[in-house]
Motif scaffolding. Structure first.
Motif, short mmCIF file in Angstrom:
data_model
loop_
_atom_site.label_atom_id
_atom_site.label_comp_id
_atom_site.label_asym_id
_atom_site.label_seq_id
_atom_site.Cartn_x
_atom_site.Cartn_y
_atom_site.Cartn_z
N TYR A 30 -10.65 50.76 43.29
CA TYR A 30 -10.13 51.18 42.00
C TYR A 30 -8.87 52.02 42.17
N GLU A 31 -8.81 52.76 43.25
CA GLU A 31 -7.64 53.60 43.48
C GLU A 31 -6.37 52.76 43.54
N SER A 32 -6.40 51.66 44.30
CA SER A 32 -5.20 50.83 44.39
C SER A 32 -4.95 50.08 43.09
N ILE A 33 -6.01 49.63 42.43
CA ILE A 33 -5.85 48.90 41.17
C ILE A 33 -5.18 49.78 40.13
N PHE A 34 -5.70 51.00 39.93
CA PHE A 34 -5.18 51.85 38.87
C PHE A 34 -3.87 52.52 39.24
N GLU A 35 -3.55 52.54 40.51
CA GLU A 35 -2.23 53.00 40.92
C GLU A 35 -1.17 51.98 40.53
N GLN A 36 -1.52 50.70 40.62
CA GLN A 36 -0.56 49.63 40.35
C GLN A 36 -0.49 49.20 38.88
N LEU A 37 -1.60 49.37 38.14
CA LEU A 37 -1.65 48.85 36.78
C LEU A 37 -0.50 49.32 35.88
N PRO A 38 -0.12 50.60 35.92
CA PRO A 38 0.95 51.04 35.01
C PRO A 38 2.28 50.33 35.22
N MET A 69 -15.25 43.46 36.34
CA MET A 69 -15.96 42.66 37.34
C MET A 69 -16.23 43.52 38.56
N VAL A 70 -17.51 43.82 38.81
CA VAL A 70 -17.89 44.54 40.02
C VAL A 70 -19.07 43.81 40.66
N ALA A 71 -19.38 44.20 41.88
CA ALA A 71 -20.50 43.60 42.61
C ALA A 71 -21.50 44.69 42.96
N LEU A 72 -22.78 44.33 42.89
CA LEU A 72 -23.85 45.23 43.29
C LEU A 72 -24.62 44.57 44.42
N PRO A 73 -24.21 44.77 45.68
CA PRO A 73 -24.91 44.12 46.79
C PRO A 73 -26.37 44.53 46.82
N PRO A 74 -27.29 43.58 47.06
CA PRO A 74 -28.71 43.92 47.09
C PRO A 74 -29.08 44.85 48.23
N THR A 75 -28.32 44.83 49.33
CA THR A 75 -28.54 45.71 50.46
C THR A 75 -27.19 46.14 51.01
N PRO A 76 -27.11 47.31 51.67
CA PRO A 76 -25.83 47.74 52.25
C PRO A 76 -25.28 46.70 53.22
N GLY A 77 -23.99 46.40 53.06
CA GLY A 77 -23.35 45.45 53.95
C GLY A 77 -23.83 44.03 53.80
N ASP A 78 -24.38 43.70 52.63
CA ASP A 78 -24.88 42.33 52.41
C ASP A 78 -23.79 41.30 52.70
N PHE A 102 -13.67 45.05 42.47
CA PHE A 102 -14.28 46.21 43.13
C PHE A 102 -15.79 46.04 43.18
N PRO A 103 -16.43 46.33 44.31
CA PRO A 103 -15.86 46.73 45.60
C PRO A 103 -15.70 45.55 46.57
#
Length: 276
Positions: free
Chosen positions: A245-253, A1-10, A239-240
């Motif tokens: 992703y850094e925090s997610i994959f640090e915690q997943l293990p 699950m990710v998001a693609l904002p149509p404009t920066p800072g949407d 994300f985002p």
């Protein structure tokens, strides 16, 4: 699950929620639940959101992601068409729209290739609980089109009423629409144990770990995945929108899933639900 904002800072979410918000603090939030998500990923505000998301997906080995396609914002449609091997499109539905909601759902699935419908259950005004009749045409259409419906359940992060997201309502939904595939989003707390009971009861009911950092996965969900729920619980991320992703994959293990659960959790269940 990710998001693609149509404009920066949407921040279109702010207009969506404004009729529901009463506390003065929410008006200054950078995220609908800023008191929970304090360090927002930089990709959320990137000049090239699609490129920023793909870069992080590559960095952490995320092969494919479910993203929302908004037919009113062609940029999201173009992103999915440009990267069909990376993005699986979904479409948000609004039960208040009646027949128009059904038309938009059909157009997204049949015209834009959407493989799922999604809904922020408590995020529309006036709110509509999951077991109320305005949802029924959407449920029937999802069954007809063969797509799952991802819905937020549990106490929402934004400071809006939680009643529409009561997990118990899904008992009625699954009873009335036994062919419907429903995927719970955003935790189901404080009703995680009830969510497990209902997944045991109803074959079409599933759970995704969206909006929760791995360290906060509800223990009843982890225990269920380790026993009878291997095929019912899938990874979702956030994300985002709120989590890196850094925090997610640090915690997943550190999540105590048994070895046989991981392939289903990270890949197989999502592939089955979304059609490959």
């Amino acid at each position: 699950m990710v998001a693609l904002p149509p404009t920066p800072g949407d921040e279109s979410w702010r207009d969506q929620l404004r009729p529901l918000l009463k506390d003065p603090g929410s008006e200054s939030f950078a995220h609908p639940a800023s008191y929970m998500y304090r360090n927002l990923p930089a990709a959320r505000f990137a000049d090239d959101p699609v490129g920023a998301v793909l870069e992080e997906m590559d960095r952490f080995g995320v092969e494919r992601a479910l993203v929302g396609v908004n037919l009113d914002h062609p940029a999201s449609v173009r992103a999915v068409h440009a990267h069909p091997d990376r993005f699986v499109p979904s479409v948000e539905v609004d039960p208040r729209a009646g027949v128009e909601a059904v038309r938009r759902l059909r157009a997204a699935v049949e015209g834009a290739g959407a493989r799922a419908a999604t809904a922020f259950t408590a995020g529309v005004f006036p709110q509509v609980a999951l077991d109320e009749p305005p949802w029924f045409p959407i449920y029937a259409t999802c069954v007809d089109l063969g797509v799952p419906l991802f819905v937020t359940v549990g106490v929402p992060g934004p400071r809006v009423p939680a009643a529409p997201q009561a997990v118990l309502a899904l008992d009625t939904v699954c009873f009335e629409f036994p062919e419907l595939v429903v995927v719970m989003r955003h935790g189901a707390e404080p009703w995680a144990e009830l969510a497990v009971k209902l997944m045991l009861k109803w074959p079409g009911l599933h759970y995704s770990t969206s909006a929760f950092a791995p360290r906060y996965y509800p223990r009843p969900i982890v225990d269920y995945a380790n026993t009878r729920g291997r095929d019912k619980v899938c990874f979702a991320g956030y994300f985002p929108m709120g989590l890196s992703y850094e925090s997610i994959f640090e915690q997943l293990p550190h999540v105590p899933f048994r070895p046989h659960v991981w392939p289903a959790f990270l890949r197989e269940n999502a592939r089955r639900l979304l059609g490959g």
